[in-house]
Scaffold this active site. Sequence first.
Site, PDB file in Angstrom:
ATOM      1  N   SER A  59       0.842  -1.195   0.000  1.00 62.39           N
ATOM      2  CA  SER A  59       0.000   0.000   0.000  1.00 62.39           C
ATOM      3  C   SER A  59       0.877   1.245   0.000  1.00 62.39           C
ATOM      4  O   SER A  59       2.014   1.207   0.488  1.00 62.39           O
ATOM      5  CB  SER A  59      -0.880  -0.009   1.253  1.00 62.39           C
ATOM      6  OG  SER A  59      -1.499   1.235   1.452  1.00 62.39           O
TER       7      SER A  59
ATOM      8  N   TYR B 206      -0.729  -0.655  10.447  1.00 61.56           N
ATOM      9  CA  TYR B 206      -0.953  -0.994   9.034  1.00 61.56           C
ATOM     10  C   TYR B 206       0.190  -0.455   8.173  1.00 61.56           C
ATOM     11  O   TYR B 206       0.768  -1.182   7.365  1.00 61.56           O
ATOM     12  CB  TYR B 206      -2.292  -0.422   8.576  1.00 61.56           C
ATOM     13  CG  TYR B 206      -2.603  -0.679   7.119  1.00 61.56           C
ATOM     14  CD1 TYR B 206      -3.064  -1.921   6.702  1.00 61.56           C
ATOM     15  CD2 TYR B 206      -2.443   0.324   6.171  1.00 61.56           C
ATOM     16  CE1 TYR B 206      -3.349  -2.164   5.376  1.00 61.56           C
ATOM     17  CE2 TYR B 206      -2.729   0.099   4.841  1.00 61.56           C
ATOM     18  CZ  TYR B 206      -3.185  -1.147   4.443  1.00 61.56           C
ATOM     19  OH  TYR B 206      -3.463  -1.385   3.119  1.00 61.56           O
TER      20      TYR B 206
END
Length: 165
Positions: free
Chosen positions: A138, A151
């Site tokens: 990501s 994350y």
Amino acid sequence: MKTALVTGAAKGIGRAIAVALASDGFRVAVHYRSSQSAAEATAAAIREAGGAAEAFPADLSDPLQADALVKAVEQKLGPVHTLVSNAGLIRSQLIAFTTLTEWREVMAANLDAAFLLTKAVARPMARQKAGRIIYISSDAGLLGDLMRAAYSASKAGLFGLAKTA
């Protein structure tokens, strides 16, 4: 025909990857943790389009289940040629309020699982003299995200793992 294992393939990005690999002629192992009906629907859609797919459950934060998943896929569909480590977990809150337990849950799902699966497929791929490992990361791994420290850190870790694997 080659076999691909796609984690988190029940829906979303994982489902799209599984369907695309099937359309390219791969047998596809559709992994899921808790979305059994969605995983079965993904596998059924692939079969209805003329492909080969089976759904496989596993909690990839558990090292024993990660290894067992690869063995189950090998038994049912053949050696894994392509691993797509897509499954992930997001927890959104400020780092000051993130507990160590929440941090570890995200790391286990997003980074540890990729490591464990890579270990499980690396030797068979070396014996085959072929294979592909793809980690879905990501922009948060490059840029960070105020509300998603665990994350972001786990996705950044995937970049490092990819460079060394």
